[in-house]
Design an enzyme around this catalytic site. Structure first.
Site, mmCIF file in Angstrom:
data_model
loop_
_atom_site.group_PDB
_atom_site.id
_atom_site.type_symbol
_atom_site.label_atom_id
_atom_site.label_comp_id
_atom_site.label_asym_id
_atom_site.label_seq_id
_atom_site.Cartn_x
_atom_site.Cartn_y
_atom_site.Cartn_z
ATOM 1 N N ARG A 84 0.827 -1.226 0.000
ATOM 2 C CA ARG A 84 0.000 0.000 0.000
ATOM 3 C C ARG A 84 0.854 1.266 0.000
ATOM 4 O O ARG A 84 0.447 2.284 -0.563
ATOM 5 C CB ARG A 84 -0.937 -0.003 1.201
ATOM 6 C CG ARG A 84 -2.062 -0.977 0.983
ATOM 7 C CD ARG A 84 -3.106 -0.872 2.048
ATOM 8 N NE ARG A 84 -4.285 -1.606 1.654
ATOM 9 C CZ ARG A 84 -5.181 -2.080 2.495
ATOM 10 N NH1 ARG A 84 -5.027 -1.895 3.792
ATOM 11 N NH2 ARG A 84 -6.223 -2.731 2.061
ATOM 12 N N LYS A 130 -20.087 -16.159 1.192
ATOM 13 C CA LYS A 130 -21.510 -15.983 1.469
ATOM 14 C C LYS A 130 -22.305 -15.329 0.341
ATOM 15 O O LYS A 130 -21.880 -14.336 -0.231
ATOM 16 C CB LYS A 130 -21.666 -15.108 2.711
ATOM 17 C CG LYS A 130 -21.369 -15.854 3.993
ATOM 18 C CD LYS A 130 -21.178 -14.874 5.107
ATOM 19 C CE LYS A 130 -22.151 -15.127 6.241
ATOM 20 N NZ LYS A 130 -22.112 -13.993 7.181
ATOM 21 N N GLY A 150 -9.536 -7.914 -1.906
ATOM 22 C CA GLY A 150 -9.829 -8.911 -0.877
ATOM 23 C C GLY A 150 -9.159 -10.241 -1.152
ATOM 24 O O GLY A 150 -7.998 -10.301 -1.544
ATOM 25 N N GLY A 168 -13.747 -3.705 -0.070
ATOM 26 C CA GLY A 168 -15.074 -3.170 0.261
ATOM 27 C C GLY A 168 -15.540 -2.150 -0.762
ATOM 28 O O GLY A 168 -16.682 -2.187 -1.215
HETATM 29 P P1 AMP Z 1 -15.284 -13.683 0.719
HETATM 30 O O1 AMP Z 1 -14.627 -12.902 1.808
HETATM 31 O O2 AMP Z 1 -16.758 -13.708 0.774
HETATM 32 O O3 AMP Z 1 -14.726 -13.360 -0.663
HETATM 33 O O4 AMP Z 1 -14.915 -15.203 1.008
HETATM 34 C C1 AMP Z 1 -13.635 -15.671 0.889
HETATM 35 C C2 AMP Z 1 -13.555 -16.979 1.582
HETATM 36 O O5 AMP Z 1 -14.427 -17.892 0.986
HETATM 37 C C3 AMP Z 1 -12.166 -17.572 1.529
HETATM 38 O O6 AMP Z 1 -11.612 -17.538 2.802
HETATM 39 C C4 AMP Z 1 -12.433 -18.996 1.038
HETATM 40 O O7 AMP Z 1 -11.733 -19.932 1.793
HETATM 41 C C5 AMP Z 1 -13.926 -19.173 1.272
HETATM 42 N N1 AMP Z 1 -14.471 -20.211 0.411
HETATM 43 C C6 AMP Z 1 -14.329 -20.379 -0.899
HETATM 44 N N2 AMP Z 1 -14.905 -21.543 -1.302
HETATM 45 C C7 AMP Z 1 -15.428 -22.126 -0.215
HETATM 46 C C8 AMP Z 1 -16.131 -23.353 0.029
HETATM 47 N N3 AMP Z 1 -16.390 -24.193 -0.958
HETATM 48 N N4 AMP Z 1 -16.503 -23.624 1.276
HETATM 49 C C9 AMP Z 1 -16.224 -22.767 2.278
HETATM 50 N N5 AMP Z 1 -15.573 -21.613 2.125
HETATM 51 C C10 AMP Z 1 -15.166 -21.286 0.892
#
Ligand code: AMP
Length: 399
Positions: A37, A201, A353, A376
């Site tokens: 950064r 999610k 992210g 974000g």
């Molecule tokens: P996000 O912050 O919503 O982009 O989520 C990222 C996270 O999603 C990472 O830490 C991944 O390990 C998790 N992730 C990706 N695929 C899966 C999965 N099949 N089951 C559980 N977690 C997952």
């Protein structure tokens, strides 16, 4: 295309310039452990130094519990920055951020000198967008430069409030680049335009999915969010991540995609595990996951399917890994997608992210057109939302 003024449009020679930078860097035992950064802000800072501006930098760092909390002092950043700029950056470790001593030192600054203020969050007024604090920051500025894309989705005193009290507020080079790629991809994409959404999610990305369905030709939904869609389609998902309350939403989105002629692509096979750990992957034959197993990564048929969908893409936006890439045995799918993006002749934009972390981990960062520095903020842009930090900047005269 950018409707907001950029640093290029401002006269900064011999002017007082305040720059909001994003120096929210990881620090361990008083040392900065990742300088990405800081490097990101250098083009803007060096430009101002060369122009002979009197430059003051402001940034937040973490979440200090009280003013002056030494764990969240920007002192280690000042040290790194002094080295990188080849000049001693003025820095006063003060709980008050700005006081008489700081103002006096600022009065005495020569053109081309740089001062870094203490953590903006030492003052409670920062996150409240308090006008009194905003005025204190504005006292350093004829021109205000926002180069902190990572905070653009928040309206704080040092990025939004301050703009009420300066003659001109412009985008720094980093923010300009972010907008050029992220806004550019969304407003005038070269087609086919493909979005890849992954991560944990569905509920985090509801607005993104909805908004992207108006813009893309294809949308790949994978990662932890895919299982809610697959369950809604009637497949067995074992113990995979499920947001039961989002199944109706998933059904609605699949119907909407069809209505709009957008191809919505889900994985067709998986690497599964009995527990959330770096176990030996077991492959499924199809979408169905056996009882007691959870989907951890996409399988080879899905890699093939996604790769084909990306083959002729001219614009790709990617947000969220397609598997649990932090566990080496389940990073295969995410790596294969990253490698595919590195190969195709398209504008590839990575939405910050975890996907940015994954790409960097695979050593493919320089093969992407753009990796956003603000997870974000880039997600907000993908949602179609306006960012207060950008809205507050001065409009271009001819825009
Ligand atoms: P996000 O912050 O919503 O982009 O989520 C990222 C996270 O999603 C990472 O830490 C991944 O390990 C998790 N992730 C990706 N695929 C899966 C999965 N099949 N089951 C559980 N977690 C997952």
């Amino acid at each position: 295309m950018l409707k907001k003024k950029s640093l290029r449009d401002a006269v900064v020679a011999a002017k007082n310039v305040l720059v909001r930078v994003d120096f929210n860097v990881p620090i361990d035992q008083g040392k900065v452990t990742d300088v990405t950064r800081i490097d990101g802000a250098l083009p803007t800072i060096e430009y101002l130094v060369e122009a002979g501006a009197k430059t003051v930098l402001a940034s937040h760092l973490g979440r200090p519990k009280q003013a002056g909390d030494p764990e969240f002092s920007l002192a280690p950043v000042a040290e790194v920055l002094s080295e990188k700029l080849g000049q001693e950056v003025l820095f006063f470790p003060k709980a008050s951020i700005v006081d008489d001593e700081v103002m006096q030192a600022w009065e005495d600054m020569k053109p081309g000198q740089v001062m870094l203020l203490e953590n903006t969050r030492y003052d409670e007024g920062e996150e409240k967008n308090d006008p009194a604090l905003a005025k204190k920051f504005a006292a350093f500025a004829d021109v205000f430069v926002d180069d902190a894309f990572g905070t653009a989705h928040r309206a704080h005193a040092s990025n939004v409030g301050v703009t009420d009290y300066v003659e001109e507020a412009v985008a720094g080079f980093l923010v300009e680049k972010e907008l050029e790629f992220l806004d550019g991809a969304l407003e005038e994409p070269k087609r086919p335009f493909v979005a890849i959404l992954g991560g944990a999610k569905v509920s985090d990305k509801i607005k993104v999915i909805k908004s992207l369905l108006d813009k893309v030709d294809k949308i790949i939904i994978s990662g932890g969010m895919a299982y809610t869609f697959l369950k809604a389609k009637g497949y067995d998902i074992g113990t995979s991540l499920l947001e039961a309350d989002q199944m109706d939403f998933a059904r609605d989105m699949m119907a909407l995609a069809e209505e709009k002629g957008v191809e919505l692509i889900l994985p067709v096979d998986f690497a599964v595990s009995q527990e959330f750990a770096n176990t030996t992957p077991i492959m499924t034959d199809d979408e169905n996951i056996p009882a007691g197993m959870m989907g951890m990564d996409i399988g080879p048929k899905s890699i093939e399917l996604f790769s084909r969908a990306l083959e002729d893409a001219k614009t790709v936006v990617w947000n969220g890994p397609v598997g649990v890439f932090e566990l080496p045995n389940y990073a295969t799918g995410t790596k294969a997608i990253a490698e595919k993006l590195a190969m195709i002749d398209a504008t590839t934009v990575i939405g910050g992210g975890d996907s940015a972390a994954a790409i960097t981990q695979f050593g493919l960062a320089d093969k992407m057109s753009h990796i956003s520095t603000g997870g974000g903020a880039s997600l907000k842009l993908l949602e179609g939302a306006k960012l207060p930090g950008i809205e507050a900047l001065s409009d271009k005269e001819n825009a």
